[in-house]
Motif scaffolding. Structure first.
Motif, PDB file in Angstrom:
ATOM      1  N   THR A 184      22.827  51.156 -67.278  1.00  0.00           N
ATOM      2  CA  THR A 184      22.505  50.100 -66.316  1.00  0.00           C
ATOM      3  C   THR A 184      23.310  50.326 -65.050  1.00  0.00           C
ATOM      4  O   THR A 184      24.533  50.461 -65.102  1.00  0.00           O
ATOM      5  CB  THR A 184      22.837  48.698 -66.879  1.00  0.00           C
ATOM      6  N   PHE A 185      22.622  50.390 -63.919  1.00  0.00           N
ATOM      7  CA  PHE A 185      23.272  50.416 -62.615  1.00  0.00           C
ATOM      8  C   PHE A 185      23.109  49.033 -62.008  1.00  0.00           C
ATOM      9  O   PHE A 185      22.011  48.480 -62.013  1.00  0.00           O
ATOM     10  CB  PHE A 185      22.631  51.459 -61.694  1.00  0.00           C
ATOM     11  N   ARG A 186      24.213  48.494 -61.495  1.00  0.00           N
ATOM     12  CA  ARG A 186      24.162  47.185 -60.838  1.00  0.00           C
ATOM     13  C   ARG A 186      24.675  47.341 -59.412  1.00  0.00           C
ATOM     14  O   ARG A 186      25.789  47.805 -59.188  1.00  0.00           O
ATOM     15  CB  ARG A 186      25.012  46.159 -61.595  1.00  0.00           C
ATOM     16  N   ILE A 187      23.815  46.990 -58.460  1.00  0.00           N
ATOM     17  CA  ILE A 187      24.158  47.117 -57.045  1.00  0.00           C
ATOM     18  C   ILE A 187      24.176  45.731 -56.415  1.00  0.00           C
ATOM     19  O   ILE A 187      23.279  44.916 -56.643  1.00  0.00           O
ATOM     20  CB  ILE A 187      23.132  48.000 -56.305  1.00  0.00           C
ATOM     21  N   TYR A 188      25.204  45.490 -55.623  1.00  0.00           N
ATOM     22  CA  TYR A 188      25.307  44.231 -54.869  1.00  0.00           C
ATOM     23  C   TYR A 188      25.078  44.520 -53.396  1.00  0.00           C
ATOM     24  O   TYR A 188      25.715  45.406 -52.820  1.00  0.00           O
ATOM     25  CB  TYR A 188      26.690  43.608 -55.066  1.00  0.00           C
ATOM     26  N   PHE A 189      24.128  43.804 -52.786  1.00  0.00           N
ATOM     27  CA  PHE A 189      23.900  43.871 -51.342  1.00  0.00           C
ATOM     28  C   PHE A 189      24.160  42.486 -50.745  1.00  0.00           C
ATOM     29  O   PHE A 189      23.675  41.487 -51.291  1.00  0.00           O
ATOM     30  CB  PHE A 189      22.449  44.230 -51.007  1.00  0.00           C
TER      31      PHE A 189
END
Length: 196
Positions: A184-189
């Motif tokens: 799982t990759f989790r990206i915050y923008f």
């Protein structure tokens, strides 16, 4: 089926244009290393980018009998960024999820709002990574071993590029993985505010 053929021709045309642009930008990034890449930032709808990127994978998913599930729960979806690079970030993560899967790929893309921003998660059912592999996965030219070195094609710049681009969008990226249990990759923008 003429309608289906027309649809696929449209996808191929769009992907060709996107790839032309991606090659230029990735090569630019690869040569600049620590210097910043010039971004063409504007207000973009992250959900629109997700939908369009998924459409580009229709043919590949049909061939691999894979599926992409969507859980787009974010209510605020406008971010300030470079449309091409945001698309490439997502493209790289989905592409890896398909490449590094030894069975029918099941990919879940989800979004949710959090503290003035939006989380984008890409979860897969692929081969996963050990803790040691996770330490190196964002390094340029590093490729996760798959047993057969020629099994997965690529140059090992995808995740290095992803991390650099997320950083240039004032975002953060996290990785969670276990061998044989997917990644799982989790990206915050940050959300776009007052035109930026």
């Amino acid at each position: 089926n003429p309608e289906r053929l027309n649809n696929y021709a449209g996808i191929i045309k769009e992907e060709t244009e996107r790839l032309k642009s991606q090659v230029d930008k990735v090569l630019q990034m690869a040569t600049l290393d620590n210097k910043k890449v010039e971004l063409d930032k504007e207000k973009v709808n992250l959900h629109e980018i997700i939908e369009k990127t998924i459409t580009g994978f229709e043919l590949i998913l049909t061939n691999s009998e894979g599926i992409i599930e969507k859980e787009l729960k974010a209510k605020e979806v406008m971010i300030y960024g470079d449309r091409t690079h945001i698309t490439n970030i997502l493209f790289n993560l989905i592409d890896n999820a398909i490449k590094y899967c030894s069975r029918k790929p099941i990919i879940t893309i989800s979004t949710e709002n959090h503290k003035g921003g939006i989380y984008l998660r890409v979860r897969d059912n692929g081969i996963g990574m050990s803790r040691e592999e996770q330490k190196h996965v964002f390094e340029k030219f590093y490729r996760v071993p798959t047993g057969d070195q020629h099994d997965v094609k690529g140059f090992g710049i995808g995740l290095n590029y992803v991390r650099k681009m997320v950083k240039q969008h004032q975002g953060k990226i996290q990785l969670k993985s276990e061998p044989k249990s997917g990644t799982t990759f989790r990206i915050y923008f940050p959300l776009a505010r007052n035109g930026k």
